[in-house]
Scaffold this motif. Structure first.
Motif, PDB file in Angstrom:
ATOM      1  N   TRP A  20      15.865  -8.181   2.336  1.00  0.00           N
ATOM      2  CA  TRP A  20      16.380  -7.054   3.117  1.00  0.00           C
ATOM      3  C   TRP A  20      16.548  -5.872   2.176  1.00  0.00           C
ATOM      4  CZ3 TRP A  20      18.845 -11.719   2.400  1.00  0.00           C
ATOM      5  CH2 TRP A  20      19.827 -11.729   1.401  1.00  0.00           C
ATOM      6  N   ARG A  21      16.041  -4.711   2.632  1.00  0.00           N
ATOM      7  CA  ARG A  21      16.168  -3.493   1.845  1.00  0.00           C
ATOM      8  C   ARG A  21      17.645  -3.132   1.694  1.00  0.00           C
ATOM      9  NH1 ARG A  21      11.930   0.304   2.132  1.00  0.00           N
ATOM     10  NH2 ARG A  21      13.486   1.921   1.875  1.00  0.00           N
ATOM     11  N   THR A  22      18.004  -2.708   0.474  1.00  0.00           N
ATOM     12  CA  THR A  22      19.396  -2.352   0.215  1.00  0.00           C
ATOM     13  C   THR A  22      19.586  -0.844   0.103  1.00  0.00           C
ATOM     14  OG1 THR A  22      18.990  -2.603  -2.155  1.00  0.00           O
ATOM     15  CG2 THR A  22      19.881  -4.508  -0.987  1.00  0.00           C
ATOM     16  N   CYS A  25       7.771   4.853  11.275  1.00  0.00           N
ATOM     17  CA  CYS A  25       8.165   6.100  10.629  1.00  0.00           C
ATOM     18  C   CYS A  25       7.033   7.107  10.601  1.00  0.00           C
ATOM     19  CB  CYS A  25       8.638   5.818   9.205  1.00  0.00           C
ATOM     20  SG  CYS A  25      10.289   5.170   9.252  1.00  0.00           S
ATOM     21  N   ALA A  26       5.803   6.634  10.484  1.00  0.00           N
ATOM     22  CA  ALA A  26       4.665   7.551  10.445  1.00  0.00           C
ATOM     23  C   ALA A  26       4.097   7.781  11.847  1.00  0.00           C
ATOM     24  CB  ALA A  26       3.590   7.005   9.509  1.00  0.00           C
ATOM     25  N   GLY A  27       4.832   7.374  12.875  1.00  0.00           N
ATOM     26  CA  GLY A  27       4.423   7.691  14.246  1.00  0.00           C
ATOM     27  C   GLY A  27       3.393   6.744  14.837  1.00  0.00           C
ATOM     28  N   ILE A  59       1.715  -7.610   6.724  1.00  0.00           N
ATOM     29  CA  ILE A  59       1.534  -6.383   7.496  1.00  0.00           C
ATOM     30  C   ILE A  59       2.906  -5.784   7.802  1.00  0.00           C
ATOM     31  CG2 ILE A  59      -0.707  -6.967   8.479  1.00  0.00           C
ATOM     32  CD1 ILE A  59       0.767  -7.709  11.069  1.00  0.00           C
ATOM     33  N   TYR A  60       2.893  -4.703   8.561  1.00  0.00           N
ATOM     34  CA  TYR A  60       4.082  -3.876   8.766  1.00  0.00           C
ATOM     35  C   TYR A  60       4.218  -3.549  10.238  1.00  0.00           C
ATOM     36  CZ  TYR A  60       6.402   0.777   8.807  1.00  0.00           C
ATOM     37  OH  TYR A  60       7.206   1.855   9.055  1.00  0.00           O
ATOM     38  N   SER A  61       5.436  -3.616  10.745  1.00  0.00           N
ATOM     39  CA  SER A  61       5.706  -3.058  12.068  1.00  0.00           C
ATOM     40  C   SER A  61       7.123  -2.501  12.077  1.00  0.00           C
ATOM     41  CB  SER A  61       5.497  -4.095  13.173  1.00  0.00           C
ATOM     42  OG  SER A  61       5.601  -3.458  14.446  1.00  0.00           O
ATOM     43  N   TYR A 107       9.441  -5.291   8.456  1.00  0.00           N
ATOM     44  CA  TYR A 107       9.854  -4.767   9.746  1.00  0.00           C
ATOM     45  C   TYR A 107      10.774  -3.582   9.518  1.00  0.00           C
ATOM     46  CZ  TYR A 107      10.247  -5.300  14.795  1.00  0.00           C
ATOM     47  OH  TYR A 107      10.141  -5.122  16.155  1.00  0.00           O
ATOM     48  N   ASP A 108      10.298  -2.415   9.901  1.00  0.00           N
ATOM     49  CA  ASP A 108      10.951  -1.162   9.510  1.00  0.00           C
ATOM     50  C   ASP A 108      11.928  -0.663  10.576  1.00  0.00           C
ATOM     51  OD1 ASP A 108      11.489   0.795   7.657  1.00  0.00           O
ATOM     52  OD2 ASP A 108       9.505   1.711   7.693  1.00  0.00           O
ATOM     53  N   ASN A 109      12.493   0.498  10.313  1.00  0.00           N
ATOM     54  CA  ASN A 109      13.721   0.944  10.959  1.00  0.00           C
ATOM     55  C   ASN A 109      13.565   2.255  11.716  1.00  0.00           C
ATOM     56  OD1 ASN A 109      16.366  -0.046  11.112  1.00  0.00           O
ATOM     57  ND2 ASN A 109      17.105   1.559   9.732  1.00  0.00           N
ATOM     58  N   LEU A 156      13.068  -7.398   5.992  1.00  0.00           N
ATOM     59  CA  LEU A 156      13.772  -6.439   6.835  1.00  0.00           C
ATOM     60  C   LEU A 156      13.975  -5.124   6.093  1.00  0.00           C
ATOM     61  CD1 LEU A 156      16.590  -6.771   9.231  1.00  0.00           C
ATOM     62  CD2 LEU A 156      17.204  -5.626   7.122  1.00  0.00           C
ATOM     63  N   SER A 157      13.687  -4.038   6.797  1.00  0.00           N
ATOM     64  CA  SER A 157      13.881  -2.720   6.199  1.00  0.00           C
ATOM     65  C   SER A 157      14.825  -1.929   7.088  1.00  0.00           C
ATOM     66  CB  SER A 157      12.522  -2.020   6.062  1.00  0.00           C
ATOM     67  OG  SER A 157      12.678  -0.699   5.626  1.00  0.00           O
ATOM     68  N   ALA A 158      16.130  -1.987   6.765  1.00  0.00           N
ATOM     69  CA  ALA A 158      17.100  -1.212   7.533  1.00  0.00           C
ATOM     70  C   ALA A 158      17.704  -0.103   6.671  1.00  0.00           C
ATOM     71  CB  ALA A 158      18.182  -2.111   8.110  1.00  0.00           C
ATOM     72  N   TRP A 159      17.131   0.101   5.468  1.00  0.00           N
ATOM     73  CA  TRP A 159      17.467   1.221   4.582  1.00  0.00           C
ATOM     74  C   TRP A 159      18.868   1.175   4.005  1.00  0.00           C
ATOM     75  CZ3 TRP A 159      15.487   5.101   8.772  1.00  0.00           C
ATOM     76  CH2 TRP A 159      14.121   4.893   8.983  1.00  0.00           C
ATOM     77  N   ALA A 160      19.587   0.078   4.270  1.00  0.00           N
ATOM     78  CA  ALA A 160      20.922  -0.133   3.704  1.00  0.00           C
ATOM     79  C   ALA A 160      21.245  -1.603   3.911  1.00  0.00           C
ATOM     80  CB  ALA A 160      21.969   0.740   4.402  1.00  0.00           C
ATOM     81  N   SER A 179       0.804  -1.233   0.000  1.00  0.00           N
ATOM     82  CA  SER A 179       0.000   0.000   0.000  1.00  0.00           C
ATOM     83  C   SER A 179       0.836   1.281   0.000  1.00  0.00           C
ATOM     84  CB  SER A 179      -0.925   0.000   1.220  1.00  0.00           C
ATOM     85  OG  SER A 179      -0.177  -0.182   2.415  1.00  0.00           O
ATOM     86  N   TRP A 180       2.140   1.196   0.357  1.00  0.00           N
ATOM     87  CA  TRP A 180       2.857   2.431   0.669  1.00  0.00           C
ATOM     88  C   TRP A 180       3.048   3.387  -0.506  1.00  0.00           C
ATOM     89  CZ3 TRP A 180       3.459   5.232   4.722  1.00  0.00           C
ATOM     90  CH2 TRP A 180       4.352   6.305   4.681  1.00  0.00           C
ATOM     91  N   ASN A 181       3.610   2.911  -1.613  1.00  0.00           N
ATOM     92  CA  ASN A 181       4.016   3.844  -2.673  1.00  0.00           C
ATOM     93  C   ASN A 181       2.846   4.676  -3.205  1.00  0.00           C
ATOM     94  OD1 ASN A 181       6.629   3.066  -2.411  1.00  0.00           O
ATOM     95  ND2 ASN A 181       6.746   1.872  -4.298  1.00  0.00           N
ATOM     96  N   ILE A 217      -0.103  -4.688   3.718  1.00  0.00           N
ATOM     97  CA  ILE A 217      -0.509  -3.417   4.326  1.00  0.00           C
ATOM     98  C   ILE A 217       0.747  -2.804   4.939  1.00  0.00           C
ATOM     99  CG2 ILE A 217      -2.045  -2.324   5.981  1.00  0.00           C
ATOM    100  CD1 ILE A 217      -3.705  -4.955   5.970  1.00  0.00           C
ATOM    101  N   ASP A 218       1.135  -1.644   4.479  1.00  0.00           N
ATOM    102  CA  ASP A 218       2.341  -0.985   5.012  1.00  0.00           C
ATOM    103  C   ASP A 218       1.956  -0.172   6.241  1.00  0.00           C
ATOM    104  OD1 ASP A 218       4.894   0.951   4.874  1.00  0.00           O
ATOM    105  OD2 ASP A 218       5.303  -0.710   3.511  1.00  0.00           O
ATOM    106  N   ASP A 219       2.706   0.856   6.545  1.00  0.00           N
ATOM    107  CA  ASP A 219       2.505   1.653   7.756  1.00  0.00           C
ATOM    108  C   ASP A 219       1.067   2.210   7.825  1.00  0.00           C
ATOM    109  OD1 ASP A 219       3.133   2.955  10.093  1.00  0.00           O
ATOM    110  OD2 ASP A 219       4.763   4.152   9.256  1.00  0.00           O
TER     111      ASP A 219
END
Ligand code: GLA
Length: 521
Positions: free
Chosen positions: A180-182, A93-95, A84-86, A120-122, A164-168, A8-10, A43-45
């Motif tokens: 894993w996000r790169t 990130c969206a609080g 789903i997302y956590s 799983y976000d960062n 995994l979403s660690a943005w790198a 859903s995010w983009n 379902i993202d954030d």
């Protein structure tokens, strides 16, 4: 194989509801996406509020009609799966509420709801109470928090994909993540797509393997910022890179052009190929490049001719570039679904490629010869695949830098070797053995060309089975004698990982690499 689905995010960010998710599941079926292989509805954030009640996360108003369990049932009834997302922090990130401190409870809850996939976000904030001070990107903290949820998910009693979403890229994430996000967040622009291709290409290709994939982020196809040429290059390069194909557009209202692109089975088959190798850039000239990905079928390669520049360009590839013998190979244009004849007498093919475009080919030729009988010097064999974080695979030399042939004679702690392979970690070199050999032998170590802080670990794989794993070694480690039984192995994979520090001067050598083989039976 790399997960396929939708998120859903983009397209929607926080403007989501249970109705949107249900309608998207329906659209995934009616558009033909499900039958083309898309499976996860993610379902993202923003499906949760920003507080827990009695330790329980709370659905927003938009998800109050039965929450995740009801959506899971709806999605499952349609032959699809739910994601789903956590977040590893107290807040996303969206609080919204994250899982920090509630990992075990949340993972069990997700399993009881019928969840199949967790991103799983960062977002962990330095100040856990009010999202101030920016994200806590301390590597030890990230590793600990992500690892804790990965373990909780693994023991939740339900198979749940861990995204995994660690943005790198972090090498410690590889063993416990399915993807894993790169990179940082993708945006709906050619500049973003092109930048991700550059940063996620050869540097990380060696880490991709069945059930473990580099994730260059969710697709932007159909969101309006890319023309058809750019959209094909985006999707086609994600397929070349064995990336998860998670669509990120509004499936309820997409036009035929977008649908056709997303369900192109010949392109999807490149992404989903069972060999599970990630395509690599095999040559580059200015803004143009050639990429190759070996496929499971004999003599088959996916080949991409990519033009990241502003004007059309002529691009040429040769069969040697893509690890095939110089005997005429057939070519098929996968986006147009059209056969293009064969390579020319020199084993080459050239064509004009438009700005921001790619030609995606399925090439079928002849694999390199299998090793003969006796003691075989591996440096004389042609690999079918060579992923190297820096520069090409070097035969009988170390890697010195980005250019070919720029190293020195192979040397480990002062001892030189006349033959062998020079690589830069992460590296994965694949040879066809066709079940003819019984032993692989080498003397491995950090090459004397590497800088002082280099660390790596060596692995030997036979097909998808690990046959040897070294500890992490450094410049002071003694050279490592390797002698592995490779009886029955079809594809020998020589892998070097970067010893957890992702340095780019991790030059390693397989000194005196050889095989003991018997004649064809
Ligand atoms: C981060 C992630 C994105 C998305 C948002 C949600 O930015 O990288 O993919 O999940 O958070 O807030």
């Amino acid at each position: 194989m790399p997960p396929m689905g939708w998120s859903s995010w983009n397209a929607f960010q926080c403007n989501i509801s249970s109705q949107l998710i249900r309608d998207t599941a329906d659209a995934m079926v009616s558009s033909g996406m499900r039958d083309a292989g898309y499976e996860y509805v993610n379902i993202d954030d923003c499906w949760l509020t920003n507080t827990r009640s009695d330790g329980q996360p709370q659905f927003t108003q938009q998800f109050a009609d039965g929450g995740i369990p009801a959506i899971a049932e709806y999605v499952h009834e349609r032959g699809l799966k739910l994601g789903i997302y956590s977040d590893r922090g107290a807040f996303t990130c969206a609080g919204r509420v994250g899982s920090r401190g509630f990992e075990t409870e949340d993972a069990r809850l997700y399993a009881s709801w019928g969840v199949d996939y967790l991103k799983y976000d960062n977002g962990d904030y330095l100040d856990v109470n009010n999202m101030a001070g920016g994200h806590n990107l301390n590597e030890g903290v990230m590793r600990e928090q992500h690892g804790r949820m990965a373990a909780a998910v693994a023991s939740s009693g339900r198979p749940i994909v861990f995204s995994l979403s660690a943005w790198a890229f972090y090498e410690w994430a590889v063993p416990f993540s399915n993807l894993w996000r790169t990179t940082g967040d993708i945006t709906d622009s050619w500049a973003s797509i092109s930048g991700i291709i550059n940063s996620s290409g050869n540097r990380l290709a060696a880490y991709a393997a069945p059930n473990h994939w580099n994730d260059p982020d969710m697709l932007q196809v159909g969101n309006g910022g890319l023309n058809l040429t750019e959209s094909r290059a985006h999707f086609g390069m994600w397929a070349m890179m064995s990336a998860p194909l998670i669509s990120g557009n509004d499936l309820r209202s997409m036009n035929q052009e977008t649908t056709d692109l997303l369900v192109n089975r010949e392109v999807i088959a490149i992404d989903q190929d069972p060999l599970g190798l990630q395509g690599v850039r095999v040559s580059q000239s200015g803004m143009t490049s050639v990429w190759a990905k070996p496929l499971g079928a004999f003599g088959a390669r996916a080949v991409a001719l990519l033009n990241q520049g502003e004007g059309q360009q002529n691009i040429t590839f040769s069969l040697a570039d893509v690890g095939l013998q110089n005997q005429a190979a057939t070519l098929r244009d996968l986006w147009e679904g059209r056969d293009l004849g064969t390579t020319n007498a020199n084993g080459q093919f050239s064509t004009m490629v438009p700005a921001h475009g790619m030609l995606l080919l399925r090439v079928v030729g002849v694999e390199p010869d299998l090793p003969g009988a006796g003691q075989i010097d591996v440096s004389r064999l042609d690999p079918i695949y060579a992923a190297n974080a820096l520069g090409p695979l070097e035969r009988n030399r170390s890697v010195g830098g980005a250019a070919g042939g720029d190293g020195q004679p192979i040397a480990i702690r002062g001892a030189t070797f006349d033959t062998g392979l020079g690589v830069a970690a992460g590296s994965l070199i694949v040879y066809r053995l066709g079940s003819r050999c019984t032993r692989f032998q080498a003397v491995a170590g950090i090459d004397d060309q590497a800088n002082g802080s280099a660390t790596v670990a060596f692995e030997v794989w036979g097909d998808n089975q690990k046959l040897f794993q070294s500890d992490i070694v450094n410049r002071n480690s003694a050279a490592l004698p390797i002698d592995v039984d490779v009886t029955g192995v079809f594809r020998l994979k020589l892998k070097v990982t970067n010893g957890l520090d992702d340095a780019n001067q991790d030059f390693a050598s397989w000194g005196d690499a050889r095989l003991v083989c018997a004649a064809a039976g």
